[in-house]
Design an enzyme around this catalytic site. Structure first.
Site, PDB file in Angstrom:
ATOM      1  N   PRO A  23       0.827  -1.211   0.000  1.00  0.00           N
ATOM      2  CA  PRO A  23       0.000   0.000   0.000  1.00  0.00           C
ATOM      3  C   PRO A  23       0.854   1.250   0.000  1.00  0.00           C
ATOM      4  O   PRO A  23       1.834   1.336   0.742  1.00  0.00           O
ATOM      5  CB  PRO A  23      -0.802  -0.126   1.305  1.00  0.00           C
ATOM      6  CG  PRO A  23      -0.013  -1.062   2.158  1.00  0.00           C
ATOM      7  CD  PRO A  23       0.687  -1.989   1.233  1.00  0.00           C
ATOM      8  N   ALA A  57      -3.257   2.940   2.515  1.00  0.00           N
ATOM      9  CA  ALA A  57      -3.816   3.086   3.862  1.00  0.00           C
ATOM     10  C   ALA A  57      -5.134   3.837   3.787  1.00  0.00           C
ATOM     11  O   ALA A  57      -5.182   4.980   3.346  1.00  0.00           O
ATOM     12  CB  ALA A  57      -2.832   3.833   4.757  1.00  0.00           C
ATOM     13  N   GLN A 100      -5.828  -1.897   2.821  1.00  0.00           N
ATOM     14  CA  GLN A 100      -5.205  -1.698   4.129  1.00  0.00           C
ATOM     15  C   GLN A 100      -6.041  -0.720   4.942  1.00  0.00           C
ATOM     16  O   GLN A 100      -6.297   0.407   4.503  1.00  0.00           O
ATOM     17  CB  GLN A 100      -3.788  -1.152   3.983  1.00  0.00           C
ATOM     18  CG  GLN A 100      -3.050  -1.036   5.323  1.00  0.00           C
ATOM     19  CD  GLN A 100      -1.719  -0.319   5.186  1.00  0.00           C
ATOM     20  OE1 GLN A 100      -1.689   0.873   4.901  1.00  0.00           O
ATOM     21  NE2 GLN A 100      -0.631  -1.029   5.395  1.00  0.00           N
ATOM     22  N   TYR A 183       1.828   4.556  13.362  1.00  0.00           N
ATOM     23  CA  TYR A 183       0.414   4.934  13.409  1.00  0.00           C
ATOM     24  C   TYR A 183      -0.252   4.299  14.620  1.00  0.00           C
ATOM     25  O   TYR A 183       0.401   3.663  15.442  1.00  0.00           O
ATOM     26  CB  TYR A 183      -0.249   4.593  12.070  1.00  0.00           C
ATOM     27  CG  TYR A 183       0.403   5.352  10.928  1.00  0.00           C
ATOM     28  CD1 TYR A 183       0.539   6.743  10.989  1.00  0.00           C
ATOM     29  CD2 TYR A 183       0.933   4.695   9.830  1.00  0.00           C
ATOM     30  CE1 TYR A 183       1.170   7.451   9.974  1.00  0.00           C
ATOM     31  CE2 TYR A 183       1.568   5.400   8.808  1.00  0.00           C
ATOM     32  CZ  TYR A 183       1.685   6.767   8.888  1.00  0.00           C
ATOM     33  OH  TYR A 183       2.316   7.468   7.898  1.00  0.00           O
ATOM     34  N   ARG A 231       0.170  -5.569   9.020  1.00  0.00           N
ATOM     35  CA  ARG A 231       1.487  -5.004   8.731  1.00  0.00           C
ATOM     36  C   ARG A 231       2.070  -4.443  10.026  1.00  0.00           C
ATOM     37  O   ARG A 231       1.388  -3.698  10.741  1.00  0.00           O
ATOM     38  CB  ARG A 231       1.410  -3.903   7.673  1.00  0.00           C
ATOM     39  CG  ARG A 231       2.801  -3.504   7.164  1.00  0.00           C
ATOM     40  CD  ARG A 231       2.744  -2.532   6.017  1.00  0.00           C
ATOM     41  NE  ARG A 231       4.030  -2.519   5.301  1.00  0.00           N
ATOM     42  CZ  ARG A 231       4.321  -1.692   4.305  1.00  0.00           C
ATOM     43  NH1 ARG A 231       3.435  -0.798   3.892  1.00  0.00           N
ATOM     44  NH2 ARG A 231       5.495  -1.756   3.720  1.00  0.00           N
ATOM     45  N   LEU A 302      13.468  -1.716   0.089  1.00  0.00           N
ATOM     46  CA  LEU A 302      14.584  -1.597  -0.846  1.00  0.00           C
ATOM     47  C   LEU A 302      14.940  -2.937  -1.491  1.00  0.00           C
ATOM     48  O   LEU A 302      16.114  -3.298  -1.615  1.00  0.00           O
ATOM     49  CB  LEU A 302      15.809  -0.990  -0.155  1.00  0.00           C
ATOM     50  CG  LEU A 302      15.744   0.512   0.140  1.00  0.00           C
ATOM     51  CD1 LEU A 302      17.040   0.991   0.764  1.00  0.00           C
ATOM     52  CD2 LEU A 302      15.442   1.312  -1.124  1.00  0.00           C
TER      53      LEU A 302
END
Length: 366
Positions: A23, A57, A100, A183, A231, A302
């Protein structure tokens, strides 16, 4: 045979390969409603050949948005705005689509990243009062969040459940709960942001309690085999904060409650974080979690090299590999990876004639 391009199943979700589009917030919604930008953005990714597309999100309430331009799904208007976007994806692609669900907590009420990303104070047209587990701001000098009482926590828990119902109605193939990147649910998990002295603070068991309540509330409103994943940030990258050992304990509790998969990211909770950024820097976190659970584990961070992605799955460090910024840069990354690894990837019939002559077995018709 490439392991990255073998199928995987979790509950009712079947993926043709192990490439997950993570996401990615677009900050392009209007009052929580998706716009034409989302149709363009998600439409191109739906034709990428990846195994799963995850919608950005999506806030479960207006005050749960990171910015005033975040996507939401808290009412009939925000739900209706998703319909044409999803219809377009379904018409032209058979890619599985997940959503998500998120609440930003104390990191809410900010400006779009390209306009500074700074906190917007309550009283401003695009700002509001934030909430958190305790009244500790994300950064020094910011407006502090209001500490949630039990009634406020109940409202947020119930909002997650209600948005899960809307997600089912819209036909999403899976739901991911966002408990990473600083969050709200991550704020409850970390001892750096959760200084409560009641049943939802202090010990690891207490700090996990509310995120687990939210997970259970979502699971309670979906079919038993419907995949609900989470997640997480595997570490805060700050001494004394959330770490991989606590992540493993949380993952095991989620697995016991029927979690379909866990997506291991990191950081985002504290400005003091010291992140050793390098290709695959979060893979060791995923590897540690995978060694402790049986549910599928997603690695991210990455991962752009084709051989690197293949090795992560082939060696068992993770079951799936997620791409975010890398697939924004190269929306055909799954095509190029499959070509490099000698695998096949689904492609729309409109694109079949672009198959390179040196890769005559690359495409299979979607």
């Amino acid at each position: 045979m490439s392991k990255l391009f073998t199928p995987i199943t979790s509950g009712s979700l079947s993926m043709p390969n192990r490439v997950v589009i993570a996401p990615m917030c677009q900050y392009s919604a209007e009052e929580g409603r998706m716009t034409d930008w989302h149709m363009i953005h998600l439409g191109q990714l739906a034709l990428s050949g990846a195994g799963l597309l995850t919608i950005e999100a999506t806030a479960v309430s207006p005050e749960g948005r990171i910015t005033h331009a975040d996507t939401g799904l808290w009412d009939e208007a925000t739900e209706a705005a998703m319909v044409p976007v999803l219809q377009a994806i379904r018409r032209w692609s058979d890619i599985p689509v997940a959503i998500q669900l998120a609440h930003a907590g104390r990191k809410a009420s900010t400006e779009k990243p390209w306009l500074s990303g700074a906190q917007i104070l309550p009283g401003h047209p695009n700002g509001w009062q934030t909430v958190g587990p305790t009244a500790l701001p994300f950064a020094s000098g910011e407006n502090a969040p209001e500490a949630l009482d039990r009634a406020g926590m109940d409202r947020i828990r119930d909002a997650f459940a209600e948005v899960a119902r809307r997600s089912l109605r819209l036909g999403f193939d899976a739901i991911q709960i966002h408990a990473a990147h600083g969050y709200l649910l991550h704020q409850f998990l970390s001892p750096l942001s959760n200084r409560r002295e009641d049943a939802w603070g202090g010990s690891l068991e207490n700090r996990m309690r509310f995120p687990l309540e939210v997970f259970e509330a979502v699971k309670a409103v979906v079919p038993s085999d419907y995949p609900v994943s989470v997640r997480v940030s595997g570490t805060d990258w700050v001494e004394g904060g959330w770490d991989v050992g606590q992540t493993i304990a949380f993952a095991q509790e989620l697995q016991a409650r029927g979690c379909a998969a866990i997506h291991v990211s990191s950081g985002g909770l504290d400005p003091r974080q010291q992140i050793p950024v390098a290709p695959g820097y979060q893979v060791p976190l995923a590897r540690a979690v995978k060694a402790a659970v049986e549910m599928p584990v997603v690695a991210v961070g990455l991962i752009t090299d084709f051989e690197h992605a293949e090795s992560i799955v082939a060696t068992g460090d993770a079951d799936m590999v997620a791409l975010a910024r890398g697939i924004l840069y190269d929306p055909r990354w799954p095509w190029h990876a499959a070509a490099h690894l000698g695998a096949q990837v689904p492609a729309a019939p409109q694109y079949l004639r672009c198959q390179p002559r040196m890769h005559k077995e690359l495409f299979r018709q979607a």
